[in-house]
Design an enzyme around this catalytic site. Sequence first.
Site, PDB file in Angstrom:
ATOM      1  N   GLU A 213       0.794  -1.219   0.000  1.00  0.00           N
ATOM      2  CA  GLU A 213       0.000   0.000   0.000  1.00  0.00           C
ATOM      3  C   GLU A 213       0.834   1.281   0.000  1.00  0.00           C
ATOM      4  O   GLU A 213       0.766   2.102   0.924  1.00  0.00           O
ATOM      5  CB  GLU A 213      -0.944   0.013   1.201  1.00  0.00           C
ATOM      6  CG  GLU A 213      -1.925  -1.137   1.237  1.00  0.00           C
ATOM      7  CD  GLU A 213      -2.925  -1.046   2.379  1.00  0.00           C
ATOM      8  OE1 GLU A 213      -3.956  -1.723   2.324  1.00  0.00           O
ATOM      9  OE2 GLU A 213      -2.658  -0.278   3.345  1.00  0.00           O
ATOM     10  N   GLU A 397      -5.477  -8.530   1.222  1.00  0.00           N
ATOM     11  CA  GLU A 397      -6.092  -8.144   2.498  1.00  0.00           C
ATOM     12  C   GLU A 397      -7.574  -7.898   2.261  1.00  0.00           C
ATOM     13  O   GLU A 397      -7.953  -7.218   1.306  1.00  0.00           O
ATOM     14  CB  GLU A 397      -5.483  -6.851   3.081  1.00  0.00           C
ATOM     15  CG  GLU A 397      -4.094  -6.983   3.641  1.00  0.00           C
ATOM     16  CD  GLU A 397      -3.619  -5.681   4.292  1.00  0.00           C
ATOM     17  OE1 GLU A 397      -4.474  -4.868   4.726  1.00  0.00           O
ATOM     18  OE2 GLU A 397      -2.394  -5.476   4.347  1.00  0.00           O
TER      19      GLU A 397
END
Length: 493
Positions: A213, A397
């Site tokens: 991320e 995720e």
Amino acid sequence: MLRRRDFLASAVAATALPALPLGARAQQGQPPVAMPPAPAQVQPLSPAGQPQLPPGFVWGASTSSYQIEGAVKEGGRKPSIWDTFSHTPGRIADGTNGDIACDHYNRYPGDVELMAKGGFQAYRFSIAWPRVIPDGTGQVNAAGLDFYDRLVDKLMERGILPMACLYHWDLPQALQDRGGWHNRDMAGWFADYARAAVGRLGDRVKPWAMLNEPSVHAIFGHGFGNHAPGLTGWPSYVMAQHHQNLAQGTGITAVRALRSNLKLGTVFSLQPIYPASQDPADLAAAQRFDACWNTINLDPLFKGSYPAPFENVFAQLVKPGDMEAIRVPVDFLGMNYYGPSWIKHDPAAFLAQAGYGAVPEGTPRTLLGWPISAQGLVEVLTRLRDQYGNPPVFITENGACYEDPAPANGVVQDPERVEYIRAHLVACSEAIRQGCALNGYFAWSLLDNFEWAEGERRRFGLINVDFATQQRTPKASYLYLSQVMRAHAAARP
């Protein structure tokens, strides 16, 4: 040569972006962005649905090093930016830190056994740079790599595929002291670290993700300042974003040269971005926020350019060869998905005058207030299909934070999380039906952990952790996912 202070001044000026109406980029010679319509209400997919995933679909769970390992002074490890940040008064909501966390460094055999008993096929974990090269550059710490050796061997012993992520936000503090992600030398330092980790573990670990991320790390760690290293402002965000993109590409190239038989990728947080209203200012703000969150990573990797209207801003940082270094082939894309955002024009917002707007009434939310939309997962996957060449994707995720009750009779009842996971697995099956190249699902997270600025008070785990005793207790969501994984495994030819 552009001096740093000159860049900062020009980047600050760039925040005064005009509210571009839809189609304005086409008038400037750029194709308009296809923004999804803003639904009046977002709900999970039909509760009657059950996931139908194909043979070969990979099932796993994810964690990250600082959030679970603890043992921050063992085995030669030195401080990371999260050690510094979490020990700064007022930074963490409940005053906790990751010094012990889940004590996974010492308790990993039991955690691997819980995965094996649950039927997990794969485990995505991150490697702590300050364990491997404690000073960030220079001497490699063999004792730090020994821990990951033991973890990987235990996973393979129990038939679980290890997937390693090289950077999940715990930068060595020594590198932050040298400028951190504001320093373009980070690309070379990251490549050296990647070679050290892969050189030791690449004979057994085959899938490798470079970064986790990068847009979130840039926005919250270097823009809003509520994550480590606690920096703020638009210029800080821009530098952190570009240098992460550059390190990502440089790392992939370095690792591919070291070993040709690996599967290399990276992990982005992606989400649908909706305008808070149909006002032209909000429509334009949603485009800008979408660029900062989603396409600021996707476009450089898959297209070799930064998204408009930020090309001119990043051009002040980009040197010859940078975009070629960033645009390298990947074997897979990891995608972290939690839910959508509604965005409004906000002249005071550091992030391109785009801020969070009101969520439509009736939209379900998690304990953190995050909107829930399993259908949004389908939207993002079809966008990757249509705009980015349909790369092989793993959901690396997906999970939800709720107020879990205390364990009772050896289990924690978390029906909301069960429904969240079920709805998103149904979304996975729908995306595959629509031709998206989705290959696997990793739940976030295996364990309740140190949840960044929220500390230990917010829980995403499939397994409850009593942080005082380190007792592990499965949740109903763990049992549900175990049943789903085993049912699909049994159905394979």
